[in-house]
Scaffold this motif. Structure first.
Motif, PDB file in Angstrom:
ATOM      1  N   PHE A   1      -9.369  -5.127  73.109  1.00 64.46           N
ATOM      2  CA  PHE A   1     -10.537  -4.359  73.514  1.00 64.46           C
ATOM      3  C   PHE A   1     -11.684  -5.269  73.901  1.00 64.46           C
ATOM      4  CE2 PHE A   1      -9.815   0.142  72.516  1.00 64.46           C
ATOM      5  CZ  PHE A   1      -8.606   0.060  71.858  1.00 64.46           C
ATOM      6  N   GLY A   2     -12.523  -4.778  74.809  1.00 63.14           N
ATOM      7  CA  GLY A   2     -13.792  -5.428  75.093  1.00 63.14           C
ATOM      8  C   GLY A   2     -14.787  -5.117  73.991  1.00 63.14           C
ATOM      9  N   LYS A   3     -15.961  -5.709  74.100  1.00 69.67           N
ATOM     10  CA  LYS A   3     -16.969  -5.559  73.055  1.00 69.67           C
ATOM     11  C   LYS A   3     -17.730  -4.245  73.144  1.00 69.67           C
ATOM     12  CE  LYS A   3     -17.659 -10.464  72.173  1.00 69.67           C
ATOM     13  NZ  LYS A   3     -16.961 -10.376  70.889  1.00 69.67           N
TER      14      LYS A   3
ATOM     15  N   LEU B   1     -14.718  -3.824  69.074  1.00 68.94           N
ATOM     16  CA  LEU B   1     -13.501  -3.859  68.282  1.00 68.94           C
ATOM     17  C   LEU B   1     -12.902  -5.253  68.286  1.00 68.94           C
ATOM     18  CD1 LEU B   1     -11.837  -0.568  69.494  1.00 68.94           C
ATOM     19  CD2 LEU B   1     -12.740  -1.013  67.232  1.00 68.94           C
ATOM     20  N   GLU B   2     -12.604  -5.734  67.112  1.00 68.22           N
ATOM     21  CA  GLU B   2     -11.999  -7.060  66.955  1.00 68.22           C
ATOM     22  C   GLU B   2     -10.566  -6.866  66.507  1.00 68.22           C
ATOM     23  OE1 GLU B   2     -12.774 -11.061  64.214  1.00 68.22           O
ATOM     24  OE2 GLU B   2     -13.971  -9.269  63.932  1.00 68.22           O
ATOM     25  N   PHE B   3      -9.629  -7.292  67.311  1.00 65.06           N
ATOM     26  CA  PHE B   3      -8.213  -7.169  66.978  1.00 65.06           C
ATOM     27  C   PHE B   3      -7.886  -8.017  65.753  1.00 65.06           C
ATOM     28  CE2 PHE B   3      -3.718  -7.003  67.398  1.00 65.06           C
ATOM     29  CZ  PHE B   3      -3.237  -8.303  67.239  1.00 65.06           C
ATOM     30  N   LEU B   4      -7.123  -7.460  64.843  1.00 65.30           N
ATOM     31  CA  LEU B   4      -6.720  -8.194  63.646  1.00 65.30           C
ATOM     32  C   LEU B   4      -5.219  -8.469  63.640  1.00 65.30           C
ATOM     33  CD1 LEU B   4      -8.822  -6.380  60.879  1.00 65.30           C
ATOM     34  CD2 LEU B   4      -9.335  -8.534  62.056  1.00 65.30           C
ATOM     35  N   ILE B   5      -4.415  -7.410  63.679  1.00 64.06           N
ATOM     36  CA  ILE B   5      -2.972  -7.577  63.541  1.00 64.06           C
ATOM     37  C   ILE B   5      -2.249  -6.413  64.202  1.00 64.06           C
ATOM     38  CG2 ILE B   5      -2.878  -6.410  61.305  1.00 64.06           C
ATOM     39  CD1 ILE B   5      -0.745  -8.507  60.468  1.00 64.06           C
ATOM     40  N   TYR B   6      -1.028  -6.668  64.651  1.00 63.09           N
ATOM     41  CA  TYR B   6      -0.240  -5.686  65.407  1.00 63.09           C
ATOM     42  C   TYR B   6       1.188  -5.698  64.883  1.00 63.09           C
ATOM     43  CZ  TYR B   6       2.568  -4.342  69.596  1.00 63.09           C
ATOM     44  OH  TYR B   6       3.467  -3.789  70.472  1.00 63.09           O
ATOM     45  N   PHE B   7       1.677  -4.521  64.546  1.00 59.40           N
ATOM     46  CA  PHE B   7       3.066  -4.334  64.134  1.00 59.40           C
ATOM     47  C   PHE B   7       3.791  -3.542  65.216  1.00 59.40           C
ATOM     48  CE2 PHE B   7       2.783  -5.645  59.705  1.00 59.40           C
ATOM     49  CZ  PHE B   7       1.443  -5.468  59.402  1.00 59.40           C
ATOM     50  N   GLN B   8       4.976  -3.975  65.564  1.00 57.93           N
ATOM     51  CA  GLN B   8       5.808  -3.225  66.520  1.00 57.93           C
ATOM     52  C   GLN B   8       7.213  -3.154  65.935  1.00 57.93           C
ATOM     53  OE1 GLN B   8       5.577  -1.391  69.582  1.00 57.93           O
ATOM     54  NE2 GLN B   8       7.607  -0.988  68.718  1.00 57.93           N
ATOM     55  N   GLY B   9       7.563  -1.983  65.460  1.00 62.01           N
ATOM     56  CA  GLY B   9       8.893  -1.766  64.913  1.00 62.01           C
ATOM     57  C   GLY B   9       9.204  -2.769  63.816  1.00 62.01           C
ATOM     58  N   ASN B  10      10.407  -3.364  63.929  1.00 64.74           N
ATOM     59  CA  ASN B  10      10.837  -4.330  62.926  1.00 64.74           C
ATOM     60  C   ASN B  10      10.588  -5.768  63.345  1.00 64.74           C
ATOM     61  OD1 ASN B  10      11.848  -2.366  61.117  1.00 64.74           O
ATOM     62  ND2 ASN B  10      13.644  -2.108  62.425  1.00 64.74           N
TER      63      ASN B  10
END
Lengths: 110, 117
Positions: free
Chosen positions: A100-102, B43-52
């Motif tokens: 996402f952008g800010k 929004l600051e991305f932290l972590i991403y889960f995709q299936g297994n």
């Protein structure tokens, strides 16, 4: 690496005037592009998305966005804003994951 | 419920304590994301889960942050030895994921507001 840039942190605009919220992205491959909206004290919801096909996509509440591959942009537009459009708008790009952008705060002036 | 749920909705903790945040994605959604939204910021991305698959942890800001997901269901985000700068809204989102462009729309939970005193 993918990235999203929203150049304007805040955009004030008079009611019934047109608005454009800018979004530029960088990615190494073809991407999917999104605009999400967050109304005051509410969660994020999808406004519109570009996955493929026509470069002009229409979303909810009269918004539309145009995918421009050569300029790597996905600017959001509305021809006439309403006070209810007051919100924060987030551009997002999906390459290997969604980034996402800010955000851009849209202030509607009476 | 039909949407993404998060708990607790609010959490106040003291500096140095550990906290655990929970996310229940929409049933059938294989992709799950955690984001952090500090006051007045994006929004600051932290972590991403995709299936297994192995999770993408590239957004975690420090080794105090960790997340787990049980299969394709519940996820927990753990922050150890909390600091005041950890104060933020932590958002969880899920999507159908997998192959297919129409599967990418994210559905967001209401978030957990964390305040570290």
């Amino acid at each position: 690496a993918q990235s999203v840039t929203q150049l304007d942190s805040q955009v004030p605009v008079f009611e019934e005037a047109p608005v454009e919220l800018r979004c530029n992205y960088s990615s190494s491959v073809s991407v999917y592009l999104f605009w999400y909206v967050q109304y005051p004290n509410q969660g994020l919801q999808l406004l519109l998305k570009y996955l493929s096909g026509s470069t002009l996509v229409k979303g909810i509440n009269g918004f539309e966005a145009e995918f421009n591959k050569s300029q790597t942009s996905f600017h959001l537009r509305k021809p006439s804003v309403h006070i209810s459009d007051t919100a924060e708008y987030f551009c997002a790009v999906r390459d290997d994951k969604i980034i996402f952008g800010k955000g851009t705060r849209l202030h509607i002036l009476p | 419920g039909a949407g993404v749920s998060q708990s607790p909705s609010n959490k106040v903790t003291e500096k140095g304590k550990d906290v655990e945040l929970r996310c229940d994605p929409i049933s059938g959604h294989t992709a799950l994301y955690w984001y952090r939204q500090r006051l007045g910021q994006g929004l600051e991305f932290l972590i991403y889960f995709q299936g297994n698959s192995a999770p993408d942890k590239s957004g975690l800001p420090s080794d105090r942050f960790s997340a787990e997901r049980t299969g394709e269901s519940v996820s927990t985000l753990t922050i150890q030895r909390t600091q005041q700068e950890d104060s933020a809204v932590y958002l969880c989102a899920s999507s159908l994921g997998g192959v297919g462009r129409s599967r990418e729309t994210q559905y967001f939970g209401p978030g957990t507001r964390l305040l570290v005193l």
